[in-house]
Design a protein around this motif. Structure first.
Motif, short mmCIF file in Angstrom:
data_model
loop_
_atom_site.label_atom_id
_atom_site.label_comp_id
_atom_site.label_asym_id
_atom_site.label_seq_id
_atom_site.Cartn_x
_atom_site.Cartn_y
_atom_site.Cartn_z
N GLU B 317 86.55 12.15 114.38
CA GLU B 317 85.28 12.89 113.81
C GLU B 317 85.36 12.22 112.72
OE1 GLU B 317 84.75 16.86 116.73
OE2 GLU B 317 84.98 17.32 114.40
N GLU B 318 86.13 12.74 111.37
CA GLU B 318 86.26 12.48 110.46
C GLU B 318 85.02 10.52 110.15
OE1 GLU B 318 89.38 13.62 108.19
OE2 GLU B 318 88.67 15.18 107.21
N LEU B 319 85.51 9.80 111.26
CA LEU B 319 85.30 8.65 111.01
C LEU B 319 83.62 8.51 110.24
CD1 LEU B 319 87.03 6.90 114.06
CD2 LEU B 319 87.12 6.86 110.84
N ALA B 320 83.00 9.24 111.09
CA ALA B 320 81.61 9.59 110.92
C ALA B 320 81.49 9.47 109.38
CB ALA B 320 81.18 10.64 111.87
N CYS B 321 81.65 10.24 108.66
CA CYS B 321 80.89 10.46 107.49
C CYS B 321 81.53 8.99 106.28
CB CYS B 321 80.51 11.32 106.80
SG CYS B 321 82.92 11.84 106.39
N LEU B 322 82.92 8.48 107.04
CA LEU B 322 83.05 7.45 106.48
C LEU B 322 83.06 5.83 106.95
CD1 LEU B 322 86.70 9.44 106.56
CD2 LEU B 322 84.93 9.03 104.07
N ALA B 323 81.82 5.60 107.66
CA ALA B 323 82.07 4.54 108.51
C ALA B 323 80.40 3.93 107.88
CB ALA B 323 81.34 5.26 109.92
N LEU B 324 79.79 4.35 107.20
CA LEU B 324 78.54 3.44 106.73
C LEU B 324 79.30 2.11 105.96
CD1 LEU B 324 75.73 3.00 107.25
CD2 LEU B 324 75.13 4.43 105.07
N PRO B 325 80.00 1.91 104.34
CA PRO B 325 79.94 0.97 104.39
C PRO B 325 80.80 -0.04 105.45
CG PRO B 325 80.82 2.15 103.00
CD PRO B 325 80.64 3.43 104.68
N ALA B 326 81.64 0.36 106.20
CA ALA B 326 82.20 -0.87 106.86
C ALA B 326 81.54 -1.76 107.50
CB ALA B 326 83.43 -0.34 107.04
N LEU B 327 80.29 -0.60 108.81
CA LEU B 327 79.58 -1.33 110.00
C LEU B 327 78.40 -1.92 108.94
CD1 LEU B 327 78.76 2.67 111.67
CD2 LEU B 327 80.23 0.56 111.98
N THR B 328 77.66 -1.08 107.78
CA THR B 328 76.81 -2.01 107.40
C THR B 328 77.60 -3.07 106.17
OG1 THR B 328 76.59 -0.58 105.67
CG2 THR B 328 75.14 -0.17 107.13
N GLY B 329 78.64 -3.59 105.88
CA GLY B 329 78.70 -4.45 104.71
C GLY B 329 78.25 -4.13 103.76
N LEU B 330 77.96 -2.59 103.64
CA LEU B 330 77.22 -2.11 101.94
C LEU B 330 78.95 -1.79 101.49
CD1 LEU B 330 73.83 0.24 103.49
CD2 LEU B 330 73.94 -2.22 101.82
N PRO B 331 78.32 -1.54 99.99
CA PRO B 331 79.12 -1.61 98.85
C PRO B 331 78.73 0.30 98.38
CG PRO B 331 77.52 -2.50 97.81
CD PRO B 331 77.32 -2.44 98.65
N SER B 332 80.11 -0.14 98.36
CA SER B 332 80.34 1.61 97.83
C SER B 332 81.36 1.98 96.91
CB SER B 332 80.74 2.93 99.46
OG SER B 332 82.67 2.70 99.27
N LEU B 333 80.86 3.15 96.06
CA LEU B 333 81.70 4.45 94.85
C LEU B 333 82.05 5.29 95.43
CD1 LEU B 333 83.73 3.82 91.93
CD2 LEU B 333 81.02 4.03 90.87
#
Lengths: 91, 362
Positions: B317-333
């Motif tokens: 379930e925790e993958l949900a809030c961590l997934a966006l950068p990997a799915l979209t290639g967007l940068p995150s800090l």
């Protein structure tokens, strides 16, 4: 339904009975959650294979430096006379 | 940048002459025949690699390990002051999450800006070397030294340099527009945002398809990992079982003995979603939803999205809030705030605004 034993055999992974039970239990949870994908309307949507909108990034067709035969074989678990050594493949 | 800075890399990044096992017994004894581009670029700048840290098998995190045992080696190395920065591949977000919970930061750059040449492939469409650091300013300087086009990686933007400095001063003079998807923040973590309202222009947004993030991430990751790990057969490199009587036996026992439980689950689920009868229902569908997710993030009336680092009761379930950068290639800090952390996500190649936003959080 995830047939753990069949898929493990296809993937050439020997599983113990305990592993089969553990993995099957988790696979069931995952499969149930995968069913939720059906809620999204994807009619007419093209699959996204890569997030980069780049096409055909090819380098020039010029020979580049490659690893030597010795370097390639240096990590082989077993080698013989410059080749990877494997068990007998034909009976 | 101080050339004496202590930079470590995780076990999935190749250094010539050093073992690179990607956290897996299946690659035990694999000695890198060359340096990863990230490593060679640092060496060229006079920065040596001071150590290696263990990683989760193929960087995908564990559904089966105990939470208490699960602080990644990279996080331990920086927390214990053995290292200033660690280069890692953090597909499932475990390192980002644990970094924030342990008072550290993690920069995951835009996909296609840092070469993956010499990174042991796990999930090729999401693999991306990032920087774990105590101080984002140091991490930013290190990132600038490894980023830029490399012919060794066929999926890169053509830009040769990134300096991560804001091109316009608007983000510094004006308040950064921070988008908060309220629906995914828990009550307790929402308190972290309270102090930010004065410093940012905040607005509430809804992340469309959020309820499917974890499924899409896991399905695509498993499929790619399944293909990428098929090369581990006990013949060409890495581990070979001692217990075999023929070639098929050698494959079965090598992979059975040397792949961990999470890797086995991922490989088998990968085979499942790619198999005839399931491909369209799961793999193809997940790729289509991945496009919908990417196209739903517009950055039209906001600059940065603020995501929590904790959500859900289970690892899956925790993958949900961590997934966006990997799915979209967007940068995150990802930065620590209070006793938790915030993931900041910006538009592609706009890392600079993430660092500006971090300045506002401090």
């Amino acid at each position: 339904m995830v047939n753990m034993i069949e898929l493990a055999t296809i993937e050439k992974i020997n599983l113990t009975a305990e592993e089969t039970a553990q993995l099957s239990a988790y696979a069931g949870i995952l499969e149930d959650s995968f069913a939720e994908l059906a809620t999204a309307d994807t009619e007419g949507v093209t699959p996204l294979v890569t997030v980069l909108d780049l096409k055909n990034v090819l380098r020039d067709d010029i020979a580049a430096k490659m690893l030597s035969r010795e370097e390639l074989l240096s990590n082989a678990p077993e080698q013989y006379d410059g080749y990877f050594q494997v068990p007998k493949t034909l009976e | 940048m101080d050339s004496k800075i202590k930079v470590f890399v995780d076990e999935s990044i190749m250094e010539k002459g050093k073992e690179a096992c990607a956290g897996s017994l299946i690659l035990k004894g694999f000695i890198s025949p060359f340096d990863a581009t990230a490593v060679s670029r640092l060496r060229a700048e006079g920065i040596s690699i001071s150590g290696r840290v263990p990683t989760d098998e193929f960087g995908i995190g564990s559904f089966f390990a105990d939470e208490a045992e699960d602080v990644p080696g990279a996080v331990k190395a920086v927390s214990e002051d053995r290292s200033s920065c660690v280069l890692c591949n953090d597909v499932f977000g475990q390192i980002r999450r644990q970094a924030a919970l342990n008072g550290l930061s993690y920069i995951r750059p835009t996909y296609g800006t840092v070469s993956r040449y010499g990174l042991i492939p796990a999930v090729s469409s999401m693999d991306q070397i990032g920087v774990l650091c105590a101080d984002p300013e140091t991490g930013k300087k290190l990132l600038a030294r490894i980023a830029g086009h490399d012919e060794g990686d066929g999926a890169m933007f053509p830009d040769t340099k990134y300096n991560y400095i804001s091109k316009d001063s608007s983000s510094q003079e004006n308040k950064i527009r921070l988008a908060v998807p309220d629906h995914i923040w828990t009550e307790s973590d929402r308190e972290l945002l309270a102090g930010l309202k004065d410093r940012f222009e905040t607005k509430s947004i809804e992340l469309k398809y959020y309820e499917l993030y974890r499924q899409v991430l896991y399905i695509l990751s498993c499929a790619e990992l399944c293909n990428n790990t098929n090369r581990y057969d006990g013949i060409k490199f890495g581990y070979r079982t001692k217990n075999y009587s023929g070639l098929t036996d050698l494959y079965l026992n090598t992979r059975g003995e040397a792949l961990g439980l999470d890797a086995k689950l991922a490989v088998i689920m990968g085979a499942f979603v790619l198999s005839q009868g399931n491909y369209e229902q799961y793999y193809d569908k997940a790729m289509k939803i991945r496009r919908l997710i990417r196209d739903s993030i517009l950055f039209d009336d906001y600059d940065v999205i603020a995501l929590p680092v904790r959500c859900g009761k289970t690892r899956y379930e925790e993958l949900a809030c961590l997934a966006l950068p990997a799915l979209t290639g967007l940068p995150s800090l990802t930065v620590p705030v209070g006793n938790s952390g915030i993931q900041l996500v910006a538009a592609g190649k706009r890392e600079a605004i993430l660092f500006d936003a971090w300045g506002g959080i401090q």
